[in-house]
Design a protein around this motif. Structure first.
Motif, PDB file in Angstrom:
ATOM      1  N   LEU A  11       0.751  -1.246   0.051  1.00  0.00           N
ATOM      2  CA  LEU A  11      -0.141  -0.050   0.174  1.00  0.00           C
ATOM      3  C   LEU A  11       0.749   1.260   0.085  1.00  0.00           C
ATOM      4  CD1 LEU A  11      -2.897  -1.079   2.755  1.00  0.00           C
ATOM      5  CD2 LEU A  11      -2.779  -1.379   0.409  1.00  0.00           C
ATOM      6  N   HIS A  12       0.518   2.153  -1.079  1.00  0.00           N
ATOM      7  CA  HIS A  12       1.274   3.293  -0.778  1.00  0.00           C
ATOM      8  C   HIS A  12       0.428   4.353  -0.164  1.00  0.00           C
ATOM      9  CE1 HIS A  12       1.747   7.717  -2.610  1.00  0.00           C
ATOM     10  NE2 HIS A  12       2.885   7.276  -2.091  1.00  0.00           N
ATOM     11  N   TYR A  13       1.268   4.903   0.947  1.00  0.00           N
ATOM     12  CA  TYR A  13       0.537   5.722   1.947  1.00  0.00           C
ATOM     13  C   TYR A  13       1.224   7.086   2.164  1.00  0.00           C
ATOM     14  CZ  TYR A  13       3.953   4.488   5.450  1.00  0.00           C
ATOM     15  OH  TYR A  13       5.164   4.304   6.211  1.00  0.00           O
ATOM     16  N   THR A  14       0.780   8.067   2.910  1.00  0.00           N
ATOM     17  CA  THR A  14       1.220   9.127   3.487  1.00  0.00           C
ATOM     18  C   THR A  14       0.782   9.550   4.682  1.00  0.00           C
ATOM     19  OG1 THR A  14       0.963  10.109   1.072  1.00  0.00           O
ATOM     20  CG2 THR A  14       1.643  11.857   2.738  1.00  0.00           C
ATOM     21  N   ASP A  15       1.838   9.794   5.715  1.00  0.00           N
ATOM     22  CA  ASP A  15       1.538  10.053   7.087  1.00  0.00           C
ATOM     23  C   ASP A  15       2.059  11.480   7.392  1.00  0.00           C
ATOM     24  OD1 ASP A  15       1.537  10.229   9.711  1.00  0.00           O
ATOM     25  OD2 ASP A  15       2.897   8.633   9.962  1.00  0.00           O
ATOM     26  N   TYR A  60      -6.033  -0.863  -1.876  1.00  0.00           N
ATOM     27  CA  TYR A  60      -5.318  -2.105  -2.687  1.00  0.00           C
ATOM     28  C   TYR A  60      -6.182  -1.968  -4.052  1.00  0.00           C
ATOM     29  CZ  TYR A  60      -4.047  -6.794  -3.986  1.00  0.00           C
ATOM     30  OH  TYR A  60      -3.556  -7.803  -4.676  1.00  0.00           O
ATOM     31  N   GLY A  61      -5.239  -2.071  -5.066  1.00  0.00           N
ATOM     32  CA  GLY A  61      -5.917  -2.068  -6.515  1.00  0.00           C
ATOM     33  C   GLY A  61      -6.086  -0.710  -6.979  1.00  0.00           C
ATOM     34  N   ALA A  62      -5.892   0.321  -6.471  1.00  0.00           N
ATOM     35  CA  ALA A  62      -6.042   1.652  -6.780  1.00  0.00           C
ATOM     36  C   ALA A  62      -4.806   2.451  -6.762  1.00  0.00           C
ATOM     37  CB  ALA A  62      -7.110   2.400  -5.883  1.00  0.00           C
ATOM     38  N   GLY A  63      -4.718   3.563  -7.479  1.00  0.00           N
ATOM     39  CA  GLY A  63      -3.626   4.613  -7.422  1.00  0.00           C
ATOM     40  C   GLY A  63      -2.221   3.810  -7.642  1.00  0.00           C
ATOM     41  N   ARG A  64      -1.491   4.043  -6.613  1.00  0.00           N
ATOM     42  CA  ARG A  64      -0.056   3.448  -6.800  1.00  0.00           C
ATOM     43  C   ARG A  64      -0.068   2.171  -5.819  1.00  0.00           C
ATOM     44  NH1 ARG A  64       0.269   8.813  -6.976  1.00  0.00           N
ATOM     45  NH2 ARG A  64       1.839   9.661  -8.347  1.00  0.00           N
ATOM     46  N   PRO A  69      -4.017  -9.985  -9.528  1.00  0.00           N
ATOM     47  CA  PRO A  69      -5.055 -10.708 -10.132  1.00  0.00           C
ATOM     48  C   PRO A  69      -5.030 -11.997  -9.216  1.00  0.00           C
ATOM     49  CG  PRO A  69      -3.909  -9.883 -12.028  1.00  0.00           C
ATOM     50  CD  PRO A  69      -3.122  -9.612 -10.851  1.00  0.00           C
ATOM     51  N   GLY A  70      -6.472 -12.187  -8.770  1.00  0.00           N
ATOM     52  CA  GLY A  70      -6.685 -13.364  -8.292  1.00  0.00           C
ATOM     53  C   GLY A  70      -6.859 -13.078  -6.514  1.00  0.00           C
ATOM     54  N   GLN A 179      -6.019   4.750 -12.292  1.00  0.00           N
ATOM     55  CA  GLN A 179      -6.521   3.354 -11.971  1.00  0.00           C
ATOM     56  C   GLN A 179      -6.034   2.178 -12.977  1.00  0.00           C
ATOM     57  OE1 GLN A 179      -7.824   3.435  -8.940  1.00  0.00           O
ATOM     58  NE2 GLN A 179      -7.916   5.748  -9.341  1.00  0.00           N
ATOM     59  N   SER A 180      -5.691   1.024 -12.608  1.00  0.00           N
ATOM     60  CA  SER A 180      -5.267  -0.077 -13.638  1.00  0.00           C
ATOM     61  C   SER A 180      -6.888  -0.516 -13.744  1.00  0.00           C
ATOM     62  CB  SER A 180      -4.402  -0.860 -12.960  1.00  0.00           C
ATOM     63  OG  SER A 180      -5.047  -1.925 -11.783  1.00  0.00           O
ATOM     64  N   PRO A 181      -7.367  -0.819 -14.831  1.00  0.00           N
ATOM     65  CA  PRO A 181      -8.389  -1.629 -15.145  1.00  0.00           C
ATOM     66  C   PRO A 181      -8.806  -2.869 -14.269  1.00  0.00           C
ATOM     67  CG  PRO A 181      -7.602  -0.868 -17.335  1.00  0.00           C
ATOM     68  CD  PRO A 181      -6.468  -0.758 -16.305  1.00  0.00           C
TER      69      PRO A 181
END
Length: 267
Positions: A11-15, A60-64, A69-70, A179-181
């Motif tokens: 997960l890409h995050y900003t604190d 998860y699955g969004a942005g960076r 898959p799966g 977003q990735s499809p």
């Protein structure tokens, strides 16, 4: 860029620490964005939240936050990621803020793990229903055949209020194209298969922010959630923003930022 691996998700995050020029609050806020957006959705309201520690991440699955898959994507798995990220950052409990699809997560966590949730902020929360499920089910084949442009060419105009500016719509378009499809489809399926959280089991202070002309999370649904919450009267609040569509923090950041600040200041 900071990444945390929790629940086998990167997960890409900003604190963001409280500003040294303000009197800091003991509260920590963690933010979950919605379908088709990224952590950047919340940045327009952060000028109002400089007294607090703010943790924002790409779902998860969004942005960076790359999707594999799966793997599972659901409201429950997003909730696990929230708790995992809090553990990674040594945060015992937080005010959980969720938008749209992410707006289901604060009530999910408050009903399942109340010891970790100080309070909940729901911004245009989706209330699961057969009608909502069908809407997001129908997006899947379109994205499969036409890619994210099929969403980026429609949503910025269709999902905003009449006062949204061209710049705001361009910002929304850029988030959609980020977003990735495959990740977007996985999150569509998370909404398609979502069940209503245990609203009656939510006992924490809760703020719900709705858009008057929001078609994705209509104000009627927000009123239903408000009425179902187990939160004691006087510690829950519903605000409907006049003329606002589904991209609240982008369309009217000053209004949303002040509402969240005032709510947290009262805790």
């Amino acid at each position: 860029m900071p990444f945390a691996t929790v629940n086998d998700h990167s997960l890409h995050y900003t604190d963001i620490a409280p500003s040294s020029t303000t009197q800091s609050s003991p509260h920590t806020l963690i933010f979950i964005h919605g379908l088709g957006s990224t952590q950047n959705y919340y940045f327009p309201i952060f000028p109002y939240l400089t007294s607090y520690r703010c943790i924002i991440f790409d779902n998860y699955g969004a942005g960076r936050s790359e999707y594999k898959p799966g793997t599972e994507t659901s409201i429950a798995s997003i909730g696990k990621d929230v708790l995992g990220l809090l553990d990674h950052l040594n945060v015992d409990k937080a005010i959980v803020v969720g938008y749209s699809m992410g707006g289901m997560v604060p009530t999910h966590l408050a009903s399942k793990t109340p010891s970790r949730v100080v309070a909940a902020v729901l911004i245009g929360p989706v209330h699961p229903s057969p009608q909502v499920s069908e809407v997001f089910k129908q997006r899947v084949p379109k994205v499969q055949s036409e890619g994210m442009e099929s969403m980026a060419n429609v949503i910025p105009n269709a999902a905003t209020g009449p006062s949204a500016t061209a710049l705001q719509k361009a910002f929304i378009r850029e988030q959609l194209l980020a977003q990735s499809p495959a990740g977007y489809i996985a999150n569509c399926r998370a909404i398609e298969h979502a069940k209503p959280p245990g609203y009656k089991d939510v006992k924490v202070p809760t703020l719900i922010i709705a858009g008057e002309v929001d078609k994705s999370a209509p104000a009627e649904g927000c009123r239903f959630i408000y009425g179902e919450l187990g939160t004691v009267e006087g510690t829950k609040r519903l605000v409907v923003l006049k003329g606002v569509g589904h991209w609240h923090c982008v369309e009217v950041p000053d209004q949303v930022g002040k509402l969240v600040k005032d709510f947290v200041d009262e805790l």
